[in-house]
Design an enzyme around this catalytic site. Structure first.
Site, PDB file in Angstrom:
ATOM      1  N   LYS A 182      -1.555 112.400  52.060  1.00 56.29           N
ATOM      2  CA  LYS A 182      -2.818 111.534  51.275  1.00 56.29           C
ATOM      3  C   LYS A 182      -2.161 110.317  51.348  1.00 56.29           C
ATOM      4  O   LYS A 182      -1.065 109.983  50.877  1.00 56.29           O
ATOM      5  CB  LYS A 182      -3.222 112.025  50.213  1.00 56.29           C
ATOM      6  CG  LYS A 182      -4.247 113.540  50.446  1.00 56.29           C
ATOM      7  CD  LYS A 182      -5.449 113.200  50.715  1.00 56.29           C
ATOM      8  CE  LYS A 182      -6.202 114.345  51.069  1.00 56.29           C
ATOM      9  NZ  LYS A 182      -6.200 115.324  49.930  1.00 56.29           N
ATOM     10  N   HIS A 231      -2.313 104.825  47.419  1.00 54.23           N
ATOM     11  CA  HIS A 231      -3.208 103.955  47.515  1.00 54.23           C
ATOM     12  C   HIS A 231      -3.015 103.060  46.214  1.00 54.23           C
ATOM     13  O   HIS A 231      -2.234 103.263  45.291  1.00 54.23           O
ATOM     14  CB  HIS A 231      -4.715 104.516  47.784  1.00 54.23           C
ATOM     15  CG  HIS A 231      -5.176 105.420  46.557  1.00 54.23           C
ATOM     16  ND1 HIS A 231      -5.413 104.882  45.471  1.00 54.23           N
ATOM     17  CD2 HIS A 231      -5.484 106.582  46.783  1.00 54.23           C
ATOM     18  CE1 HIS A 231      -5.832 105.910  44.749  1.00 54.23           C
ATOM     19  NE2 HIS A 231      -5.780 107.003  45.347  1.00 54.23           N
ATOM     20  N   HIS A 253      -3.055 104.440  42.520  1.00 57.59           N
ATOM     21  CA  HIS A 253      -1.825 105.196  42.215  1.00 57.59           C
ATOM     22  C   HIS A 253      -0.747 104.137  41.479  1.00 57.59           C
ATOM     23  O   HIS A 253       0.213 104.710  40.955  1.00 57.59           O
ATOM     24  CB  HIS A 253      -0.845 105.632  43.454  1.00 57.59           C
ATOM     25  CG  HIS A 253      -1.689 106.990  44.028  1.00 57.59           C
ATOM     26  ND1 HIS A 253      -1.938 107.063  45.160  1.00 57.59           N
ATOM     27  CD2 HIS A 253      -2.148 108.126  43.410  1.00 57.59           C
ATOM     28  CE1 HIS A 253      -2.456 108.175  45.415  1.00 57.59           C
ATOM     29  NE2 HIS A 253      -2.633 108.835  44.183  1.00 57.59           N
TER      30      HIS A 253
END
Ligand code: ARG
Length: 566
Positions: free
Chosen positions: A127, A130, A133
Protein backbone atom coordinates in the site's frame (compact mmCIF):
# COMPACT_ATOMS: atom_id res chain seq x y z
CA UNK A 1 26.16 24.34 37.64
CA UNK A 2 23.68 25.63 40.13
CA UNK A 3 20.30 24.07 39.56
CA UNK A 4 18.18 27.08 40.44
CA UNK A 5 14.92 25.26 40.77
CA UNK A 6 16.37 22.68 43.11
CA UNK A 7 18.31 25.24 45.06
CA UNK A 8 15.15 27.24 45.67
CA UNK A 9 13.17 24.13 46.55
CA UNK A 10 15.86 23.00 48.98
CA UNK A 11 15.93 26.35 50.67
CA UNK A 12 12.16 26.51 50.95
CA UNK A 13 11.88 22.98 52.25
CA UNK A 14 14.25 23.82 55.09
CA UNK A 15 11.87 26.60 56.09
CA UNK A 16 8.50 25.01 55.33
CA UNK A 17 8.03 21.93 57.46
CA UNK A 18 4.61 21.19 56.00
CA UNK A 19 5.93 20.36 52.55
CA UNK A 20 8.57 18.00 51.22
CA UNK A 21 11.32 19.02 48.85
CA UNK A 22 9.64 17.05 46.03
CA UNK A 23 6.29 18.69 46.63
CA UNK A 24 7.84 22.13 46.50
CA UNK A 25 9.81 21.27 43.40
CA UNK A 26 6.62 20.04 41.75
CA UNK A 27 4.86 23.33 42.46
CA UNK A 28 7.60 25.58 41.15
CA UNK A 29 6.99 27.32 37.86
CA UNK A 30 8.20 30.04 35.55
CA UNK A 31 6.15 33.25 35.74
CA UNK A 32 4.23 33.76 32.50
CA UNK A 33 5.47 37.30 32.34
CA UNK A 34 9.27 37.27 32.57
CA UNK A 35 9.22 40.76 34.09
CA UNK A 36 7.77 39.17 37.21
CA UNK A 37 10.87 37.03 37.61
CA UNK A 38 12.43 33.81 36.43
CA UNK A 39 11.08 31.33 38.96
CA UNK A 40 7.98 31.35 41.08
CA UNK A 41 6.62 29.42 44.01
CA UNK A 42 2.84 29.64 44.58
CA UNK A 43 1.95 29.94 48.27
CA UNK A 44 -1.76 29.13 48.02
CA UNK A 45 -1.45 25.57 49.29
CA UNK A 46 0.22 26.83 52.45
CA UNK A 47 -2.58 29.17 53.41
CA UNK A 48 -4.48 26.57 55.40
CA UNK A 49 -1.55 25.21 57.38
CA UNK A 50 -0.14 28.68 58.08
CA UNK A 51 -3.60 30.23 58.66
CA UNK A 52 -2.44 33.24 56.73
CA UNK A 53 -3.19 34.83 53.40
CA UNK A 54 -0.94 33.51 50.60
CA UNK A 55 0.64 36.87 49.97
CA UNK A 56 1.51 37.33 53.64
CA UNK A 57 3.24 33.96 53.53
CA UNK A 58 5.06 34.96 50.36
CA UNK A 59 6.22 38.20 51.99
CA UNK A 60 7.57 36.37 55.01
CA UNK A 61 9.32 33.77 52.91
CA UNK A 62 10.87 36.46 50.71
CA UNK A 63 12.78 37.83 53.67
CA UNK A 64 14.12 34.42 54.59
CA UNK A 65 15.32 33.17 51.23
CA UNK A 66 17.09 36.21 49.81
CA UNK A 67 20.49 35.35 48.36
CA UNK A 68 22.31 38.14 46.59
CA UNK A 69 24.64 35.91 44.72
CA UNK A 70 21.82 33.99 43.08
CA UNK A 71 18.97 36.48 42.98
CA UNK A 72 18.76 40.16 42.25
CA UNK A 73 15.26 40.20 43.73
CA UNK A 74 12.89 37.97 45.65
CA UNK A 75 9.41 39.45 45.85
CA UNK A 76 5.90 38.59 46.89
CA UNK A 77 3.27 39.23 44.23
CA UNK A 78 -0.36 38.09 44.53
CA UNK A 79 0.45 35.01 46.51
CA UNK A 80 3.49 34.03 44.51
CA UNK A 81 7.05 34.14 45.72
CA UNK A 82 8.95 35.37 42.67
CA UNK A 83 12.66 35.01 42.11
CA UNK A 84 14.59 37.16 39.68
CA UNK A 85 17.99 35.71 39.02
CA UNK A 86 21.21 37.64 39.26
CA UNK A 87 21.69 37.91 35.51
CA UNK A 88 25.46 37.90 35.40
CA UNK A 89 25.88 34.93 37.67
CA UNK A 90 23.03 33.12 35.95
CA UNK A 91 24.57 33.64 32.49
CA UNK A 92 27.91 32.32 33.69
CA UNK A 93 26.30 29.28 35.24
CA UNK A 94 24.09 28.36 32.32
CA UNK A 95 26.60 28.98 29.56
CA UNK A 96 29.41 27.15 31.31
CA UNK A 97 27.08 24.26 31.92
CA UNK A 98 26.04 24.08 28.26
CA UNK A 99 29.60 24.29 27.03
CA UNK A 100 30.92 21.66 29.45
CA UNK A 101 28.16 19.17 28.79
CA UNK A 102 27.98 19.73 25.04
CA UNK A 103 25.61 17.28 23.38
CA UNK A 104 24.63 15.89 26.77
CA UNK A 105 23.26 19.21 28.00
CA UNK A 106 19.56 18.74 28.74
CA UNK A 107 19.86 14.97 28.90
CA UNK A 108 19.19 13.01 32.05
CA UNK A 109 19.26 9.49 33.34
CA UNK A 110 15.68 9.23 34.53
CA UNK A 111 15.20 6.37 32.09
CA UNK A 112 18.24 4.46 33.18
CA UNK A 113 17.49 0.75 33.54
CA UNK A 114 14.01 1.17 32.09
CA UNK A 115 12.88 -0.47 28.89
CA UNK A 116 10.52 1.41 26.62
CA UNK A 117 9.00 0.05 23.45
CA UNK A 118 7.93 2.61 20.89
CA UNK A 119 5.89 1.32 18.02
CA UNK A 120 5.46 3.70 15.11
CA UNK A 121 4.99 4.13 11.39
CA UNK A 122 3.57 0.60 10.99
CA UNK A 123 2.80 1.03 7.32
CA UNK A 124 0.98 -1.53 5.24
CA UNK A 125 2.72 -3.78 2.74
CA UNK A 126 1.79 -3.23 -0.90
CA UNK A 127 0.00 0.00 0.00
CA UNK A 128 1.18 3.58 -0.48
CA UNK A 129 3.42 5.15 2.15
CA UNK A 130 1.33 8.28 1.95
CA UNK A 131 1.43 11.75 3.41
CA UNK A 132 -0.81 10.70 6.32
CA UNK A 133 1.90 8.30 7.49
CA UNK A 134 4.23 11.16 8.26
CA UNK A 135 2.47 11.62 11.59
CA UNK A 136 3.08 8.27 13.22
CA UNK A 137 6.49 8.00 11.57
CA UNK A 138 7.87 11.33 12.78
CA UNK A 139 6.11 11.61 16.15
CA UNK A 140 7.35 8.09 16.84
CA UNK A 141 10.92 8.73 15.70
CA UNK A 142 11.07 11.91 17.74
CA UNK A 143 9.80 10.15 20.87
CA UNK A 144 12.33 7.41 20.19
CA UNK A 145 15.12 10.02 20.21
CA UNK A 146 13.73 11.84 23.26
CA UNK A 147 13.48 8.61 25.25
CA UNK A 148 17.03 7.67 24.34
CA UNK A 149 18.22 11.14 25.32
CA UNK A 150 16.67 10.58 28.74
CA UNK A 151 18.58 7.36 29.23
CA UNK A 152 15.84 4.85 28.44
CA UNK A 153 16.65 1.55 26.89
CA UNK A 154 14.46 1.78 23.79
CA UNK A 155 13.12 -0.70 21.25
CA UNK A 156 11.70 0.89 18.10
CA UNK A 157 9.20 -1.37 16.38
CA UNK A 158 7.60 -1.06 12.97
CA UNK A 159 4.48 -3.21 13.30
CA UNK A 160 4.10 -3.76 9.57
CA UNK A 161 0.64 -4.39 8.19
CA UNK A 162 1.73 -7.51 6.37
CA UNK A 163 -1.11 -9.89 7.08
CA UNK A 164 -4.79 -10.34 6.46
CA UNK A 165 -7.23 -11.44 3.82
CA UNK A 166 -6.18 -8.65 1.46
CA UNK A 167 -3.05 -10.67 0.71
CA UNK A 168 -5.25 -13.45 -0.68
CA UNK A 169 -6.76 -10.88 -3.02
CA UNK A 170 -3.38 -9.56 -4.02
CA UNK A 171 -2.14 -13.05 -4.84
CA UNK A 172 -5.16 -13.69 -7.07
CA UNK A 173 -4.71 -10.30 -8.75
CA UNK A 174 -1.01 -10.91 -9.31
CA UNK A 175 -1.63 -14.30 -10.83
CA UNK A 176 -4.22 -12.82 -13.18
CA UNK A 177 -2.62 -9.53 -14.22
CA UNK A 178 0.75 -9.17 -12.52
CA UNK A 179 3.84 -8.42 -14.58
CA UNK A 180 6.85 -8.85 -12.37
CA UNK A 181 9.08 -6.48 -14.32
CA UNK A 182 6.52 -3.71 -14.41
CA UNK A 183 5.83 -4.13 -10.70
CA UNK A 184 9.47 -4.20 -9.72
CA UNK A 185 10.08 -0.95 -11.55
CA UNK A 186 7.53 0.91 -9.42
CA UNK A 187 6.12 -1.57 -6.91
CA UNK A 188 3.57 0.27 -4.82
CA UNK A 189 1.51 2.00 -7.52
CA UNK A 190 1.51 -1.17 -9.61
CA UNK A 191 0.47 -3.41 -6.73
CA UNK A 192 -2.19 -0.89 -5.83
CA UNK A 193 -3.39 -0.90 -9.41
CA UNK A 194 -3.94 -4.67 -9.58
CA UNK A 195 -5.50 -4.61 -6.12
CA UNK A 196 -8.05 -2.04 -7.29
CA UNK A 197 -8.53 -4.08 -10.45
CA UNK A 198 -9.34 -7.09 -8.27
CA UNK A 199 -12.14 -5.21 -6.53
CA UNK A 200 -13.62 -4.07 -9.80
CA UNK A 201 -13.46 -7.57 -11.25
CA UNK A 202 -14.89 -9.14 -8.09
CA UNK A 203 -17.98 -7.03 -8.41
CA UNK A 204 -18.76 -8.73 -11.71
CA UNK A 205 -17.44 -12.08 -10.65
CA UNK A 206 -17.89 -12.76 -6.91
CA UNK A 207 -16.18 -16.14 -7.26
CA UNK A 208 -12.90 -14.21 -7.19
CA UNK A 209 -13.55 -13.49 -3.51
CA UNK A 210 -13.66 -17.20 -2.84
CA UNK A 211 -10.38 -17.65 -4.68
CA UNK A 212 -8.86 -14.90 -2.57
CA UNK A 213 -10.03 -16.53 0.66
CA UNK A 214 -8.62 -19.83 -0.51
CA UNK A 215 -5.26 -18.23 -1.23
CA UNK A 216 -5.17 -16.56 2.13
CA UNK A 217 -5.83 -19.89 3.81
CA UNK A 218 -2.98 -21.35 1.77
CA UNK A 219 -0.78 -18.52 2.96
CA UNK A 220 -1.75 -19.20 6.56
CA UNK A 221 -0.94 -22.87 6.09
CA UNK A 222 2.48 -22.11 4.71
CA UNK A 223 1.81 -23.09 1.08
CA UNK A 224 5.04 -22.60 -0.85
CA UNK A 225 3.69 -20.56 -3.76
CA UNK A 226 1.54 -18.36 -1.54
CA UNK A 227 4.42 -17.64 0.82
CA UNK A 228 6.78 -16.94 -2.08
CA UNK A 229 4.41 -14.36 -3.59
CA UNK A 230 3.68 -12.76 -0.24
CA UNK A 231 7.44 -12.55 0.41
CA UNK A 232 7.95 -10.94 -2.97
CA UNK A 233 5.32 -8.26 -2.20
CA UNK A 234 6.85 -7.67 1.17
CA UNK A 235 10.43 -7.41 -0.07
CA UNK A 236 9.51 -5.04 -2.87
CA UNK A 237 7.49 -2.87 -0.52
CA UNK A 238 10.18 -2.74 2.14
CA UNK A 239 12.73 -1.67 -0.41
CA UNK A 240 10.60 1.36 -1.18
CA UNK A 241 9.72 2.04 2.47
CA UNK A 242 13.34 1.86 3.54
CA UNK A 243 14.26 4.40 0.92
CA UNK A 244 11.74 6.79 2.50
CA UNK A 245 12.92 6.00 6.05
CA UNK A 246 16.47 6.66 4.84
CA UNK A 247 15.51 10.12 3.61
CA UNK A 248 13.77 10.87 6.90
CA UNK A 249 16.55 9.48 9.09
CA UNK A 250 14.12 7.07 10.71
CA UNK A 251 15.39 3.77 12.12
CA UNK A 252 13.84 0.71 13.73
CA UNK A 253 15.14 -2.14 15.83
CA UNK A 254 12.43 -4.52 14.70
CA UNK A 255 10.08 -4.95 11.77
CA UNK A 256 8.03 -7.66 13.45
CA UNK A 257 4.65 -6.93 11.89
CA UNK A 258 1.30 -8.60 12.00
CA UNK A 259 2.43 -11.75 10.15
CA UNK A 260 5.06 -12.35 12.81
CA UNK A 261 2.26 -13.17 15.23
CA UNK A 262 0.33 -15.58 13.02
CA UNK A 263 1.79 -18.66 14.70
CA UNK A 264 1.08 -17.13 18.11
CA UNK A 265 -2.63 -16.75 17.40
CA UNK A 266 -3.93 -20.19 18.41
CA UNK A 267 -2.39 -19.85 21.87
CA UNK A 268 -3.86 -16.40 22.51
CA UNK A 269 -7.31 -17.49 21.30
CA UNK A 270 -7.11 -20.56 23.52
CA UNK A 271 -6.12 -18.37 26.44
CA UNK A 272 -9.14 -16.13 25.88
CA UNK A 273 -11.38 -19.20 25.90
CA UNK A 274 -9.73 -20.73 28.96
CA UNK A 275 -10.13 -17.51 30.87
CA UNK A 276 -13.80 -17.40 29.86
CA UNK A 277 -13.48 -14.00 28.31
CA UNK A 278 -14.96 -14.80 24.90
CA UNK A 279 -18.44 -15.82 23.94
CA UNK A 280 -19.83 -17.27 20.71
CA UNK A 281 -21.81 -14.93 18.54
CA UNK A 282 -23.15 -16.17 15.21
CA UNK A 283 -20.21 -18.48 14.74
CA UNK A 284 -17.63 -15.86 15.57
CA UNK A 285 -16.14 -15.12 18.98
CA UNK A 286 -16.49 -11.81 20.72
CA UNK A 287 -15.58 -10.22 24.02
CA UNK A 288 -18.52 -8.45 25.58
CA UNK A 289 -17.22 -5.09 26.75
CA UNK A 290 -20.59 -3.53 27.48
CA UNK A 291 -19.97 -3.34 31.25
CA UNK A 292 -17.04 -1.05 30.45
CA UNK A 293 -18.95 1.20 28.10
CA UNK A 294 -17.31 -0.22 24.99
CA UNK A 295 -18.74 -2.00 21.96
CA UNK A 296 -18.15 -5.76 21.69
CA UNK A 297 -14.77 -6.77 20.30
CA UNK A 298 -14.54 -9.43 17.63
CA UNK A 299 -11.59 -11.76 18.24
CA UNK A 300 -12.19 -14.61 15.79
CA UNK A 301 -14.19 -14.64 12.58
CA UNK A 302 -16.81 -17.18 11.54
CA UNK A 303 -14.23 -19.06 9.51
CA UNK A 304 -11.90 -19.15 12.51
CA UNK A 305 -9.40 -16.70 11.01
CA UNK A 306 -7.73 -14.16 13.23
CA UNK A 307 -8.20 -10.44 13.34
CA UNK A 308 -6.20 -7.27 13.70
CA UNK A 309 -7.22 -6.95 17.35
CA UNK A 310 -6.29 -10.53 18.17
CA UNK A 311 -2.90 -10.04 16.55
CA UNK A 312 -2.41 -6.98 18.73
CA UNK A 313 -3.19 -9.04 21.83
CA UNK A 314 -0.60 -11.61 20.81
CA UNK A 315 1.89 -8.86 20.00
CA UNK A 316 1.49 -7.20 23.41
CA UNK A 317 2.02 -10.48 25.22
CA UNK A 318 5.02 -11.31 23.06
CA UNK A 319 6.54 -7.91 23.77
CA UNK A 320 6.10 -8.32 27.49
CA UNK A 321 7.63 -11.81 27.42
CA UNK A 322 10.47 -10.84 25.12
CA UNK A 323 11.43 -7.36 26.31
CA UNK A 324 9.83 -7.16 29.74
CA UNK A 325 9.01 -3.53 29.00
CA UNK A 326 8.38 -0.86 31.61
CA UNK A 327 6.39 1.03 29.03
CA UNK A 328 4.86 0.00 25.70
CA UNK A 329 3.96 2.93 23.48
CA UNK A 330 1.81 2.84 20.32
CA UNK A 331 1.93 5.88 18.09
CA UNK A 332 -1.27 5.39 16.10
CA UNK A 333 -3.94 7.82 14.86
CA UNK A 334 -7.02 8.79 16.87
CA UNK A 335 -9.14 6.86 14.39
CA UNK A 336 -8.04 3.71 16.23
CA UNK A 337 -8.91 4.94 19.69
CA UNK A 338 -11.70 2.41 20.17
CA UNK A 339 -9.47 -0.41 18.99
CA UNK A 340 -6.88 0.40 21.65
CA UNK A 341 -9.49 0.88 24.35
CA UNK A 342 -10.94 -2.54 23.63
CA UNK A 343 -7.51 -4.12 23.41
CA UNK A 344 -6.40 -2.64 26.72
CA UNK A 345 -9.58 -3.72 28.47
CA UNK A 346 -9.13 -7.27 27.18
CA UNK A 347 -5.55 -7.37 28.47
CA UNK A 348 -6.94 -6.22 31.80
CA UNK A 349 -9.60 -8.96 31.74
CA UNK A 350 -6.87 -11.49 30.94
CA UNK A 351 -5.27 -10.50 34.21
CA UNK A 352 -2.28 -8.70 32.75
CA UNK A 353 -1.57 -5.90 35.19
CA UNK A 354 0.96 -4.47 32.78
CA UNK A 355 -1.84 -3.21 30.56
CA UNK A 356 -1.35 -0.08 32.67
CA UNK A 357 2.10 0.33 31.15
CA UNK A 358 0.69 0.41 27.63
CA UNK A 359 -0.01 3.81 26.08
CA UNK A 360 -1.84 4.76 22.94
CA UNK A 361 -0.23 7.99 21.76
CA UNK A 362 -2.88 9.25 19.40
CA UNK A 363 -2.84 12.05 16.88
CA UNK A 364 -5.14 13.95 14.55
CA UNK A 365 -5.30 14.06 10.79
CA UNK A 366 -3.12 15.81 8.28
CA UNK A 367 -4.86 17.17 5.23
CA UNK A 368 -3.37 18.79 2.20
CA UNK A 369 -3.90 22.33 1.16
CA UNK A 370 -5.92 22.29 -2.04
CA UNK A 371 -3.86 22.24 -5.19
CA UNK A 372 -0.57 22.53 -3.39
CA UNK A 373 0.48 19.05 -4.28
CA UNK A 374 -0.61 17.93 -7.65
CA UNK A 375 0.26 14.32 -8.05
CA UNK A 376 0.49 12.05 -10.99
CA UNK A 377 -0.66 9.16 -8.89
CA UNK A 378 -4.36 9.77 -8.51
CA UNK A 379 -5.88 10.55 -5.15
CA UNK A 380 -3.06 9.41 -2.93
CA UNK A 381 -0.21 11.76 -2.12
CA UNK A 382 2.95 9.74 -1.60
CA UNK A 383 5.16 11.02 1.21
CA UNK A 384 8.25 10.45 -0.88
CA UNK A 385 6.88 12.68 -3.64
CA UNK A 386 6.33 15.47 -1.11
CA UNK A 387 9.88 15.10 0.20
CA UNK A 388 11.33 15.08 -3.31
CA UNK A 389 9.35 18.11 -4.30
CA UNK A 390 10.49 19.98 -1.19
CA UNK A 391 14.13 19.13 -1.94
CA UNK A 392 13.76 20.12 -5.58
CA UNK A 393 12.24 23.50 -4.70
CA UNK A 394 14.92 24.12 -2.08
CA UNK A 395 17.64 23.40 -4.61
CA UNK A 396 16.19 25.91 -7.01
CA UNK A 397 16.06 28.53 -4.24
CA UNK A 398 19.73 27.84 -3.46
CA UNK A 399 20.63 28.05 -7.14
CA UNK A 400 19.00 31.42 -7.26
CA UNK A 401 20.29 32.89 -3.98
CA UNK A 402 23.57 31.15 -3.22
CA UNK A 403 24.70 29.23 -6.29
CA UNK A 404 28.28 28.88 -5.04
CA UNK A 405 27.28 26.98 -1.89
CA UNK A 406 29.41 23.89 -1.36
CA UNK A 407 27.60 20.55 -1.28
CA UNK A 408 24.37 22.23 -2.26
CA UNK A 409 22.59 18.98 -3.19
CA UNK A 410 23.18 17.57 0.26
CA UNK A 411 22.13 20.79 1.96
CA UNK A 412 19.02 21.06 -0.21
CA UNK A 413 18.11 17.57 0.95
CA UNK A 414 18.61 18.53 4.60
CA UNK A 415 16.53 21.67 4.25
CA UNK A 416 13.78 20.22 2.08
CA UNK A 417 13.22 17.11 4.18
CA UNK A 418 13.75 19.06 7.41
CA UNK A 419 11.09 21.55 6.37
CA UNK A 420 8.45 18.86 5.90
CA UNK A 421 9.41 17.07 9.11
CA UNK A 422 9.48 20.27 11.12
CA UNK A 423 6.04 21.36 10.01
CA UNK A 424 4.76 17.97 11.08
CA UNK A 425 6.28 18.12 14.55
CA UNK A 426 5.53 21.78 15.14
CA UNK A 427 1.83 21.02 15.37
CA UNK A 428 0.49 19.62 18.60
CA UNK A 429 -0.14 15.97 17.83
CA UNK A 430 -3.77 15.89 18.86
CA UNK A 431 -4.68 18.67 16.46
CA UNK A 432 -5.61 18.21 12.82
CA UNK A 433 -3.54 20.32 10.49
CA UNK A 434 -3.35 21.21 6.89
CA UNK A 435 -0.04 20.77 5.14
CA UNK A 436 1.21 23.50 2.87
CA UNK A 437 4.44 23.06 0.96
CA UNK A 438 4.96 26.80 0.43
CA UNK A 439 4.53 27.63 4.09
CA UNK A 440 6.82 24.76 5.00
CA UNK A 441 9.65 25.96 2.81
CA UNK A 442 9.51 29.57 3.92
CA UNK A 443 12.58 30.97 5.63
CA UNK A 444 10.34 33.19 7.68
CA UNK A 445 7.98 32.23 10.43
CA UNK A 446 8.01 29.10 12.49
CA UNK A 447 9.58 26.74 10.01
CA UNK A 448 12.38 24.23 9.64
CA UNK A 449 14.38 26.45 7.26
CA UNK A 450 14.11 29.31 9.77
CA UNK A 451 15.68 27.34 12.61
CA UNK A 452 18.26 25.74 10.35
CA UNK A 453 19.19 29.17 9.05
CA UNK A 454 19.56 30.44 12.61
CA UNK A 455 21.88 27.58 13.43
CA UNK A 456 23.92 28.24 10.27
CA UNK A 457 24.13 31.91 11.22
CA UNK A 458 25.58 31.00 14.62
CA UNK A 459 28.07 28.71 12.89
CA UNK A 460 29.08 31.49 10.54
CA UNK A 461 29.82 33.86 13.44
CA UNK A 462 31.94 31.20 15.07
CA UNK A 463 33.85 30.51 11.84
CA UNK A 464 35.00 34.12 11.88
CA UNK A 465 36.85 33.71 15.17
CA UNK A 466 38.10 30.20 14.59
CA UNK A 467 41.62 29.81 15.93
CA UNK A 468 41.57 33.12 17.82
CA UNK A 469 42.39 32.97 21.50
CA UNK A 470 39.66 34.52 23.64
CA UNK A 471 39.90 36.29 26.98
CA UNK A 472 37.97 35.25 30.07
CA UNK A 473 34.34 36.12 29.39
CA UNK A 474 32.89 39.12 31.17
CA UNK A 475 29.42 37.80 31.86
CA UNK A 476 28.18 41.19 32.97
CA UNK A 477 28.01 41.88 29.23
CA UNK A 478 25.10 39.46 29.04
CA UNK A 479 22.71 41.34 31.29
CA UNK A 480 20.84 43.32 28.65
CA UNK A 481 17.29 42.15 27.93
CA UNK A 482 18.07 40.32 24.70
CA UNK A 483 21.03 38.38 26.14
CA UNK A 484 19.18 37.61 29.34
CA UNK A 485 16.31 36.18 27.37
CA UNK A 486 18.59 33.84 25.42
CA UNK A 487 20.17 32.61 28.66
CA UNK A 488 16.78 32.09 30.25
CA UNK A 489 15.66 29.96 27.30
CA UNK A 490 18.90 27.98 27.28
CA UNK A 491 18.44 27.26 30.97
CA UNK A 492 15.10 25.54 30.53
CA UNK A 493 16.04 23.06 27.82
CA UNK A 494 16.19 20.11 30.20
CA UNK A 495 12.72 20.89 31.56
CA UNK A 496 11.36 21.14 28.03
CA UNK A 497 12.65 17.70 27.12
CA UNK A 498 11.11 16.23 30.26
CA UNK A 499 7.81 17.90 29.48
CA UNK A 500 7.81 16.56 25.92
CA UNK A 501 8.53 13.11 27.32
CA UNK A 502 5.82 13.32 29.94
CA UNK A 503 3.14 14.30 27.43
CA UNK A 504 4.51 12.28 24.51
CA UNK A 505 4.63 15.60 22.69
CA UNK A 506 7.58 16.33 20.38
CA UNK A 507 6.01 19.64 19.47
CA UNK A 508 7.09 20.98 22.87
CA UNK A 509 10.68 20.62 21.67
CA UNK A 510 9.87 21.97 18.18
CA UNK A 511 8.34 25.10 19.73
CA UNK A 512 11.35 25.45 21.96
CA UNK A 513 13.67 25.38 18.96
CA UNK A 514 11.73 28.27 17.41
CA UNK A 515 11.67 30.19 20.69
CA UNK A 516 15.43 29.85 21.10
CA UNK A 517 15.97 30.78 17.45
CA UNK A 518 13.82 33.90 17.69
CA UNK A 519 15.48 34.98 20.90
CA UNK A 520 18.94 34.43 19.44
CA UNK A 521 18.06 36.46 16.36
CA UNK A 522 16.95 39.34 18.58
CA UNK A 523 20.22 39.12 20.49
CA UNK A 524 22.13 39.06 17.22
CA UNK A 525 20.25 42.08 15.99
CA UNK A 526 20.78 44.06 19.21
CA UNK A 527 24.41 43.19 19.94
CA UNK A 528 27.57 43.26 17.91
CA UNK A 529 29.50 40.13 18.73
CA UNK A 530 32.98 40.66 17.40
CA UNK A 531 33.61 43.84 19.41
CA UNK A 532 36.92 45.23 20.66
CA UNK A 533 36.51 44.72 24.41
CA UNK A 534 37.97 41.25 24.82
CA UNK A 535 35.86 40.22 27.84
CA UNK A 536 32.62 41.33 26.19
CA UNK A 537 33.53 39.63 22.95
CA UNK A 538 34.39 36.41 24.78
CA UNK A 539 31.07 36.47 26.64
CA UNK A 540 29.03 37.02 23.48
CA UNK A 541 30.96 34.35 21.62
CA UNK A 542 30.34 31.95 24.49
CA UNK A 543 26.64 32.69 24.23
CA UNK A 544 26.69 32.01 20.49
CA UNK A 545 28.48 28.73 21.07
CA UNK A 546 25.95 27.70 23.68
CA UNK A 547 23.04 28.56 21.40
CA UNK A 548 24.55 26.64 18.53
CA UNK A 549 25.06 23.61 20.73
CA UNK A 550 21.56 23.54 22.22
CA UNK A 551 19.91 24.28 18.87
CA UNK A 552 21.71 21.35 17.33
CA UNK A 553 20.76 18.96 20.12
CA UNK A 554 17.14 20.08 20.11
CA UNK A 555 16.93 19.89 16.33
CA UNK A 556 18.17 16.33 16.46
CA UNK A 557 15.39 15.46 18.90
CA UNK A 558 12.85 16.72 16.39
CA UNK A 559 14.60 14.84 13.62
CA UNK A 560 15.96 17.65 11.51
CA UNK A 561 19.55 18.14 10.40
CA UNK A 562 21.59 21.16 11.41
CA UNK A 563 23.67 22.22 8.39
CA UNK A 564 26.54 24.57 9.23
CA UNK A 565 26.15 26.55 6.06
CA UNK A 566 23.21 27.27 3.84
N1 ARG B 1 -0.98 -0.85 9.99
C1 ARG B 1 -2.00 -0.21 10.74
C2 ARG B 1 -2.73 0.83 9.91
O1 ARG B 1 -2.22 1.28 8.92
C3 ARG B 1 -1.44 0.49 11.95
C4 ARG B 1 -0.89 -0.42 12.97
C5 ARG B 1 -0.90 0.20 14.32
N2 ARG B 1 -0.30 -0.63 15.31
C6 ARG B 1 -0.89 -1.61 15.97
N3 ARG B 1 -0.18 -2.29 16.81
N4 ARG B 1 -2.14 -1.87 15.79
O2 ARG B 1 -3.84 1.17 10.25
Amino acid sequence: MVNYKETIAKKLSSIIEEMSFEEILGLMEHPKNTEMGDYAFPCFKLAKAFRKAPNVIAEELALKVADENLFSAVTAVSGFLNFTVNAEYFAKNVIEDVLTKGEAYGASDIGSGKKTIIEYSSVNIAKPFHMGHIRSTMIGESLHRIYKFLGYDTVAINHLGDYGTQFGKLIVAYKLWGDREVIEADPIPELLKIYVQFHEAAEENPALEDDARAWFTKLENGDEEAVALWTLFKDMSLKVFNRVYGKLGVTFDSYAGESFYSDKMPAIIQELRDKNIVEKSEGAEIVNLEPYGLTPALVTKKDGSSLYLTRDLAAAKYRKDTYNFDKNIYVVGSAQKLHFQQWMKILDLMGYEWYKDCVHVEFGMVSLEEGALSTRRGNVVFLEDVLDKAVEQTLSIINEKNPGLEQKEKIAEQIGVGAVVFQELYTSRTKDYSFSLDKTLSFEGETGPYVQYTHARACSVLRKIEGNALETPDFSALTDDASKDVVRILSKFGEIVLLAHKNYEPHTVARYVVELGQSFNRFYHDNAILVDEPGVKAARVALVKAVKSVLKTAMKLVCIEAPEQM
